[in-house]
Design a protein around this motif. Structure first.
Motif, PDB file in Angstrom:
ATOM      1  N   THR A  93      36.458 -24.860  21.645  1.00 13.57           N
ATOM      2  CA  THR A  93      35.742 -26.006  21.072  1.00 13.57           C
ATOM      3  C   THR A  93      36.101 -27.316  21.767  1.00 13.57           C
ATOM      4  O   THR A  93      35.224 -28.105  22.135  1.00 13.57           O
ATOM      5  CB  THR A  93      36.026 -26.121  19.566  1.00 13.57           C
ATOM      6  N   SER A  96      34.634 -27.539  25.168  1.00 12.33           N
ATOM      7  CA  SER A  96      33.177 -27.670  25.152  1.00 12.33           C
ATOM      8  C   SER A  96      32.732 -29.108  24.922  1.00 12.33           C
ATOM      9  O   SER A  96      31.603 -29.477  25.247  1.00 12.33           O
ATOM     10  CB  SER A  96      32.573 -26.773  24.060  1.00 12.33           C
ATOM     11  N   GLU A 208      32.815 -24.853  34.654  1.00 17.56           N
ATOM     12  CA  GLU A 208      31.799 -24.155  33.854  1.00 17.56           C
ATOM     13  C   GLU A 208      32.485 -23.221  32.854  1.00 17.56           C
ATOM     14  O   GLU A 208      33.418 -22.501  33.206  1.00 17.56           O
ATOM     15  CB  GLU A 208      30.880 -23.334  34.760  1.00 17.56           C
ATOM     16  N   LEU A 209      32.012 -23.227  31.614  1.00 17.68           N
ATOM     17  CA  LEU A 209      32.552 -22.313  30.615  1.00 17.68           C
ATOM     18  C   LEU A 209      31.934 -20.932  30.789  1.00 17.68           C
ATOM     19  O   LEU A 209      30.723 -20.815  30.995  1.00 17.68           O
ATOM     20  CB  LEU A 209      32.260 -22.825  29.201  1.00 17.68           C
ATOM     21  N   PRO A 211      30.378 -17.228  29.769  1.00 17.95           N
ATOM     22  CA  PRO A 211      29.460 -16.864  28.679  1.00 17.95           C
ATOM     23  C   PRO A 211      30.173 -16.514  27.373  1.00 17.95           C
ATOM     24  O   PRO A 211      29.661 -16.794  26.284  1.00 17.95           O
ATOM     25  CB  PRO A 211      28.720 -15.646  29.248  1.00 17.95           C
ATOM     26  N   GLU A 214      30.677 -19.352  24.455  1.00 19.41           N
ATOM     27  CA  GLU A 214      29.624 -19.883  23.585  1.00 19.41           C
ATOM     28  C   GLU A 214      29.735 -19.442  22.125  1.00 19.41           C
ATOM     29  O   GLU A 214      29.725 -20.288  21.218  1.00 19.41           O
ATOM     30  CB  GLU A 214      28.249 -19.509  24.153  1.00 19.41           C
ATOM     31  N   PRO A 215      29.847 -18.146  21.830  1.00 15.97           N
ATOM     32  CA  PRO A 215      29.914 -17.747  20.413  1.00 15.97           C
ATOM     33  C   PRO A 215      31.210 -18.145  19.716  1.00 15.97           C
ATOM     34  O   PRO A 215      31.311 -18.042  18.490  1.00 15.97           O
ATOM     35  CB  PRO A 215      29.771 -16.219  20.479  1.00 15.97           C
ATOM     36  N   ILE A 217      32.625 -21.242  20.094  1.00 13.93           N
ATOM     37  CA  ILE A 217      32.658 -22.690  19.908  1.00 13.93           C
ATOM     38  C   ILE A 217      32.306 -23.021  18.459  1.00 13.93           C
ATOM     39  O   ILE A 217      31.306 -22.539  17.928  1.00 13.93           O
ATOM     40  CB  ILE A 217      31.672 -23.390  20.863  1.00 13.93           C
ATOM     41  N   ARG A 219      30.875 -25.357  15.881  1.00  7.82           N
ATOM     42  CA  ARG A 219      29.960 -26.501  15.844  1.00  7.82           C
ATOM     43  C   ARG A 219      29.826 -26.980  14.402  1.00  7.82           C
ATOM     44  O   ARG A 219      29.529 -26.196  13.505  1.00  7.82           O
ATOM     45  CB  ARG A 219      28.597 -26.124  16.414  1.00  7.82           C
TER      46      ARG A 219
END
Length: 229
Positions: A93, A96, A208-209, A211, A214-215, A217, A219
């Motif tokens: 997180t 990101s 670059e993060l 793939p 993403e799930p 992070i 939010r």
């Protein structure tokens, strides 16, 4: 293109000015006079080169990294990003929320830091035991937990939980000279290597993060308190 380059140079210059202004806050007149002039015509345009130029301005010195006496091997560490995220329990997180450029610069430094401090911890290992100094391990935990590498941080915490701090005054908890803690060396090295490999993966892609991030992070939806009224 020329206008864009000028704009970038102005932004870089403004960043340097803001940095110096922060340094000036609360300083005496003499101390302020010894700091770089915000209006100095800096030659460097690249952020790294500019940082070096400011640090070495008027005889300043650039900090040197210590020689690593214990190298952290990445042999046998997973190369799949999903496996690395699962193993390290990294919460991406914070990363990101950075811009790609900032994240790249941050991770470049972190990649060197984690290897340096790993070496510091292992250099304190008492021969024939699993005992390392509290101070060095605390430094390592603070480094890794700052980026939310939970797995290796938990290994460090388990070492702290195994000893009693009763004999050490709480007035100075940051340093406990002479205190050693029992560390699970295999797990410590395993998770430190995995964290290093994941950071290196992101450095190799210039911030670059992967793939798998993403799930993971978290939010949070921004809502005003009166939305529910």
């Amino acid at each position: 293109r020329g206008a864009g380059q000028t704009s970038n140079q102005q932004a870089l210059r403004q960043g340097a000015v803001e940095l110096v202004n922060k340094l000036l806050m609360g300083r005496t007149k003499k101390a302020k006079e010894e700091l770089p002039d915000p209006d100095e015509n800096w030659k460097s345009k690249d952020p790294k080169a500019l940082a070096y130029e400011i640090a070495t301005f008027m005889g300043g010195t650039w900090p040197e990294r210590p020689v690593r006496k214990v190298q952290l091997s990445l042999e046998g560490v997973p190369t799949d990003d999903e496996e690395l995220f699962a193993l390290t329990k990294l919460n991406p997180t914070l990363l990101s929320e950075m811009t790609i450029k900032t994240r790249f610069l941050f991770l470049e430094v972190f990649l060197e830091d984690i290897q340096d401090v790993y070496s510091e911890v292992m250099e304190t290992l008492e021969p024939g035991t699993n005992l390392v100094t509290y101070d060095s391990l605390r430094k390592f935990k603070h480094l890794t937990v700052s980026l939310s590498f939970d797995a290796v941080s938990d290994v460090c915490q388990a070492a702290f939980d195994a000893v009693s701090f009763d004999e050490f005054p709480e007035v100075a908890p940051d340093e406990r000279p002479g205190l050693v803690v029992p560390l699970d060396l295999a797990q410590f090295t395993k998770h430190a290597a995995a964290a290093t490999a994941l950071v290196k993966m992101m450095v190799d892609t210039e911030g670059e993060l992967p793939p798998a991030a993403e799930p993971r992070i978290i939010r949070v939806e921004k809502k005003f308190y009166y939305d529910d009224i």
